[in-house]
Scaffold this motif. Structure first.
Motif, PDB file in Angstrom:
ATOM      1  N   GLU A  83      24.173   5.660  -3.583  1.00 23.09           N
ATOM      2  CA  GLU A  83      24.505   5.581  -2.162  1.00 23.09           C
ATOM      3  C   GLU A  83      23.767   6.641  -1.368  1.00 23.09           C
ATOM      4  O   GLU A  83      23.444   7.719  -1.882  1.00 23.09           O
ATOM      5  CB  GLU A  83      26.015   5.770  -1.978  1.00 23.09           C
ATOM      6  N   ASN A  84      23.528   6.344  -0.104  1.00 26.42           N
ATOM      7  CA  ASN A  84      22.946   7.324   0.813  1.00 26.42           C
ATOM      8  C   ASN A  84      23.848   8.551   0.862  1.00 26.42           C
ATOM      9  O   ASN A  84      25.074   8.430   0.751  1.00 26.42           O
ATOM     10  CB  ASN A  84      22.833   6.756   2.228  1.00 26.42           C
ATOM     11  N   PHE A  85      23.244   9.712   1.048  1.00 22.19           N
ATOM     12  CA  PHE A  85      24.022  10.951   1.139  1.00 22.19           C
ATOM     13  C   PHE A  85      23.429  11.785   2.273  1.00 22.19           C
ATOM     14  O   PHE A  85      22.277  12.203   2.212  1.00 22.19           O
ATOM     15  CB  PHE A  85      23.954  11.711  -0.182  1.00 22.19           C
ATOM     16  N   ILE A  86      24.231  11.985   3.306  1.00 22.26           N
ATOM     17  CA  ILE A  86      23.824  12.816   4.441  1.00 22.26           C
ATOM     18  C   ILE A  86      24.673  14.078   4.411  1.00 22.26           C
ATOM     19  O   ILE A  86      25.901  14.001   4.382  1.00 22.26           O
ATOM     20  CB  ILE A  86      24.010  12.081   5.780  1.00 22.26           C
ATOM     21  N   VAL A  87      24.017  15.222   4.394  1.00 21.58           N
ATOM     22  CA  VAL A  87      24.697  16.515   4.362  1.00 21.58           C
ATOM     23  C   VAL A  87      24.388  17.248   5.672  1.00 21.58           C
ATOM     24  O   VAL A  87      23.305  17.786   5.829  1.00 21.58           O
ATOM     25  CB  VAL A  87      24.243  17.351   3.145  1.00 21.58           C
ATOM     26  N   PHE A 112      15.615   1.223  -4.586  1.00 23.34           N
ATOM     27  CA  PHE A 112      16.014   0.244  -5.598  1.00 23.34           C
ATOM     28  C   PHE A 112      14.879  -0.734  -5.880  1.00 23.34           C
ATOM     29  O   PHE A 112      14.240  -1.227  -4.957  1.00 23.34           O
ATOM     30  CB  PHE A 112      17.236  -0.557  -5.117  1.00 23.34           C
ATOM     31  N   VAL A 113      14.657  -0.990  -7.164  1.00 25.02           N
ATOM     32  CA  VAL A 113      13.742  -2.040  -7.592  1.00 25.02           C
ATOM     33  C   VAL A 113      14.533  -2.945  -8.536  1.00 25.02           C
ATOM     34  O   VAL A 113      15.086  -2.462  -9.528  1.00 25.02           O
ATOM     35  CB  VAL A 113      12.496  -1.459  -8.296  1.00 25.02           C
ATOM     36  N   ASN A 114      14.617  -4.214  -8.178  1.00 23.26           N
ATOM     37  CA  ASN A 114      15.405  -5.189  -8.957  1.00 23.26           C
ATOM     38  C   ASN A 114      16.834  -4.698  -9.183  1.00 23.26           C
ATOM     39  O   ASN A 114      17.378  -4.811 -10.280  1.00 23.26           O
ATOM     40  CB  ASN A 114      14.727  -5.493 -10.289  1.00 23.26           C
ATOM     41  N   GLY A 115      17.433  -4.123  -8.154  1.00 25.28           N
ATOM     42  CA  GLY A 115      18.815  -3.672  -8.215  1.00 25.28           C
ATOM     43  C   GLY A 115      19.042  -2.352  -8.929  1.00 25.28           C
ATOM     44  O   GLY A 115      20.163  -1.877  -9.008  1.00 25.28           O
ATOM     45  N   GLU A 116      17.975  -1.745  -9.457  1.00 24.47           N
ATOM     46  CA  GLU A 116      18.099  -0.470 -10.175  1.00 24.47           C
ATOM     47  C   GLU A 116      17.617   0.686  -9.305  1.00 24.47           C
ATOM     48  O   GLU A 116      16.559   0.616  -8.674  1.00 24.47           O
ATOM     49  CB  GLU A 116      17.264  -0.513 -11.460  1.00 24.47           C
ATOM     50  N   ASN A 117      18.401   1.756  -9.277  1.00 27.96           N
ATOM     51  CA  ASN A 117      18.040   2.968  -8.553  1.00 27.96           C
ATOM     52  C   ASN A 117      16.958   3.684  -9.354  1.00 27.96           C
ATOM     53  O   ASN A 117      17.229   4.259 -10.401  1.00 27.96           O
ATOM     54  CB  ASN A 117      19.278   3.858  -8.384  1.00 27.96           C
ATOM     55  N   ILE A 118      15.715   3.643  -8.854  1.00 28.09           N
ATOM     56  CA  ILE A 118      14.589   4.220  -9.597  1.00 28.09           C
ATOM     57  C   ILE A 118      14.082   5.517  -8.968  1.00 28.09           C
ATOM     58  O   ILE A 118      13.194   6.163  -9.510  1.00 28.09           O
ATOM     59  CB  ILE A 118      13.435   3.203  -9.741  1.00 28.09           C
ATOM     60  N   GLY A 119      14.627   5.870  -7.807  1.00 30.71           N
ATOM     61  CA  GLY A 119      14.164   7.086  -7.148  1.00 30.71           C
ATOM     62  C   GLY A 119      14.799   7.237  -5.786  1.00 30.71           C
ATOM     63  O   GLY A 119      15.779   6.559  -5.471  1.00 30.71           O
ATOM     64  N   GLN A 120      14.198   8.122  -4.997  1.00 38.87           N
ATOM     65  CA  GLN A 120      14.774   8.393  -3.687  1.00 38.87           C
ATOM     66  C   GLN A 120      13.795   9.147  -2.800  1.00 38.87           C
ATOM     67  O   GLN A 120      12.830   9.733  -3.283  1.00 38.87           O
ATOM     68  CB  GLN A 120      16.041   9.211  -3.838  1.00 38.87           C
ATOM     69  N   ILE A 121      14.084   9.069  -1.522  1.00 32.97           N
ATOM     70  CA  ILE A 121      13.387   9.920  -0.566  1.00 32.97           C
ATOM     71  C   ILE A 121      14.373  11.003  -0.164  1.00 32.97           C
ATOM     72  O   ILE A 121      15.567  10.733   0.042  1.00 32.97           O
ATOM     73  CB  ILE A 121      12.843   9.132   0.647  1.00 32.97           C
ATOM     74  N   ASP A 122      13.876  12.222  -0.103  1.00 32.16           N
ATOM     75  CA  ASP A 122      14.697  13.402   0.180  1.00 32.16           C
ATOM     76  C   ASP A 122      14.096  14.110   1.386  1.00 32.16           C
ATOM     77  O   ASP A 122      12.902  14.404   1.400  1.00 32.16           O
ATOM     78  CB  ASP A 122      14.687  14.313  -1.058  1.00 32.16           C
ATOM     79  N   ILE A 123      14.929  14.372   2.383  1.00 26.46           N
ATOM     80  CA  ILE A 123      14.482  15.075   3.588  1.00 26.46           C
ATOM     81  C   ILE A 123      15.356  16.306   3.791  1.00 26.46           C
ATOM     82  O   ILE A 123      16.581  16.210   3.768  1.00 26.46           O
ATOM     83  CB  ILE A 123      14.630  14.196   4.865  1.00 26.46           C
ATOM     84  N   ASP A 124      14.713  17.444   3.993  1.00 27.95           N
ATOM     85  CA  ASP A 124      15.412  18.684   4.346  1.00 27.95           C
ATOM     86  C   ASP A 124      15.086  19.032   5.786  1.00 27.95           C
ATOM     87  O   ASP A 124      13.970  18.797   6.258  1.00 27.95           O
ATOM     88  CB  ASP A 124      14.945  19.857   3.468  1.00 27.95           C
ATOM     89  N   SER A 125      16.064  19.617   6.468  1.00 29.17           N
ATOM     90  CA  SER A 125      15.869  20.063   7.843  1.00 29.17           C
ATOM     91  C   SER A 125      16.322  21.506   7.988  1.00 29.17           C
ATOM     92  O   SER A 125      17.265  21.944   7.317  1.00 29.17           O
ATOM     93  CB  SER A 125      16.656  19.180   8.813  1.00 29.17           C
ATOM     94  N   HIS A 126      15.657  22.217   8.876  1.00 28.27           N
ATOM     95  CA  HIS A 126      16.033  23.596   9.187  1.00 28.27           C
ATOM     96  C   HIS A 126      17.098  23.656  10.273  1.00 28.27           C
ATOM     97  O   HIS A 126      17.494  24.744  10.687  1.00 28.27           O
ATOM     98  CB  HIS A 126      14.804  24.403   9.613  1.00 28.27           C
ATOM     99  N   ALA A 127      17.556  22.494  10.733  1.00 30.03           N
ATOM    100  CA  ALA A 127      18.607  22.412  11.757  1.00 30.03           C
ATOM    101  C   ALA A 127      19.909  21.935  11.103  1.00 30.03           C
ATOM    102  O   ALA A 127      19.890  21.204  10.117  1.00 30.03           O
ATOM    103  CB  ALA A 127      18.192  21.442  12.851  1.00 30.03           C
ATOM    104  N   ILE A 128      21.013  22.350  11.662  1.00 33.69           N
ATOM    105  CA  ILE A 128      22.313  21.862  11.207  1.00 33.69           C
ATOM    106  C   ILE A 128      22.605  20.532  11.899  1.00 33.69           C
ATOM    107  O   ILE A 128      22.443  20.405  13.112  1.00 33.69           O
ATOM    108  CB  ILE A 128      23.426  22.893  11.497  1.00 33.69           C
ATOM    109  N   ASN A 129      22.996  19.543  11.103  1.00 37.30           N
ATOM    110  CA  ASN A 129      23.438  18.232  11.567  1.00 37.30           C
ATOM    111  C   ASN A 129      22.440  17.494  12.478  1.00 37.30           C
ATOM    112  O   ASN A 129      22.824  16.963  13.516  1.00 37.30           O
ATOM    113  CB  ASN A 129      24.792  18.359  12.279  1.00 37.30           C
ATOM    114  N   PRO A 130      21.160  17.400  12.070  1.00 35.30           N
ATOM    115  CA  PRO A 130      20.199  16.696  12.922  1.00 35.30           C
ATOM    116  C   PRO A 130      20.094  15.200  12.626  1.00 35.30           C
ATOM    117  O   PRO A 130      19.521  14.453  13.405  1.00 35.30           O
ATOM    118  CB  PRO A 130      18.877  17.370  12.566  1.00 35.30           C
ATOM    119  N   PHE A 131      20.647  14.764  11.490  1.00 36.43           N
ATOM    120  CA  PHE A 131      20.425  13.385  11.048  1.00 36.43           C
ATOM    121  C   PHE A 131      21.426  12.422  11.679  1.00 36.43           C
ATOM    122  O   PHE A 131      22.621  12.681  11.721  1.00 36.43           O
ATOM    123  CB  PHE A 131      20.504  13.296   9.522  1.00 36.43           C
TER     124      PHE A 131
END
Length: 150
Positions: A83-87, A112-131
Motif C-alpha cells: 500500500e501507498n505510505f505517506i509520512v 506492481f507487475v502482474n499483481g506482484e509488488n516488485i519495487g517502489q518509488i520513494d520521495i523524500d522532502s525537506h518540508a513537513i507535510n508537503p505531499f
C-alpha cells in the motif's frame, strides 16, 4: 504542480529509446528538479529472491541505504503492505530509517507487475507535510508506466 504536464513529460521519458535503467534515472532527475518539494527521488526493487529491496536509480544526496530489509523503514513496510505510505513528519514514525537530518517527510508508492509488488518509488522532502493527493496520483501514474517497461 501541473499534473497533466508532468504526466505528459513522464510519458515522453517512458516512450523514449533509452534503456530501462536510463529511463528510471531520467524520471528521478526530472521529478527532483521539476517538483519543488521532491528533494530525493529513487527507485527500489526487490533484490532477487531475498526479502529486501535494492536501490536502483536515484536523484539527490547519496544514501547509505542501498539495501533495505522488508519491514524496516517506510520502504520496507511498503514492501510488505503493498500500500501507498505517506509520512507527513518522519519524526513521528517509530519504524523510520533516517536518511539525514534534512528529511522531514516521505512518500512511497509500490510498483506492481502482474499483481506482484516488485519495487517502489520513494520521495523524500525537506518540508513537513508537503505531499497531497495530487502527489499520490502522479506517483501512482508513474509506477503504472514504469511497470509497463519492466
Amino acid at each position: 504542480m501541473n499534473i497533466s504536464q508532468l504526466k505528459k513529460s513522464i510519458t515522453t521519458l517512458i516512450n523514449s529509446n533509452n534503456t530501462v535503467p536510463k529511463k528510471l534515472q531520467l524520471i528521478c532527475d526530472f521529478l527532483k528538479y521539476e517538483v519543488e518539494h521532491y528533494n530525493w527521488v529513487g527507485f527500489y526493487f526487490k533484490n532477487g529472491d531475498k526479502n529486501e529491496l535494492k536501490l536502483a536509480k536515484f536523484s539527490g544526496e547519496p544514501t547509505e541505504h542501498t539495501i533495505i530489509p522488508f519491514g524496516k523503514g517506510i520502504c520496507g513496510q511498503v514492501a510488505l503492505s503493498n500500500e501507498n505510505f505517506i509520512v507527513p513528519n518522519v519524526n513521528a514514525q517509530d519504524n523510520y530509517i533516517s536518511c539525514g537530518f534534512k528529511v522531514k517527510s516521505e512518500i512511497v508508492i509500490p510498483i506492481f507487475v502482474n499483481g506482484e509488488n516488485i519495487g517502489q518509488i520513494d520521495i523524500d522532502s525537506h518540508a513537513i507535510n508537503p505531499f497531497s493527493k495530487t502527489d499520490e496520483i502522479l506517483l501512482e501514474f508513474i509506477c503504472k508506466k514504469v511497470s509497463e517497461i519492466l
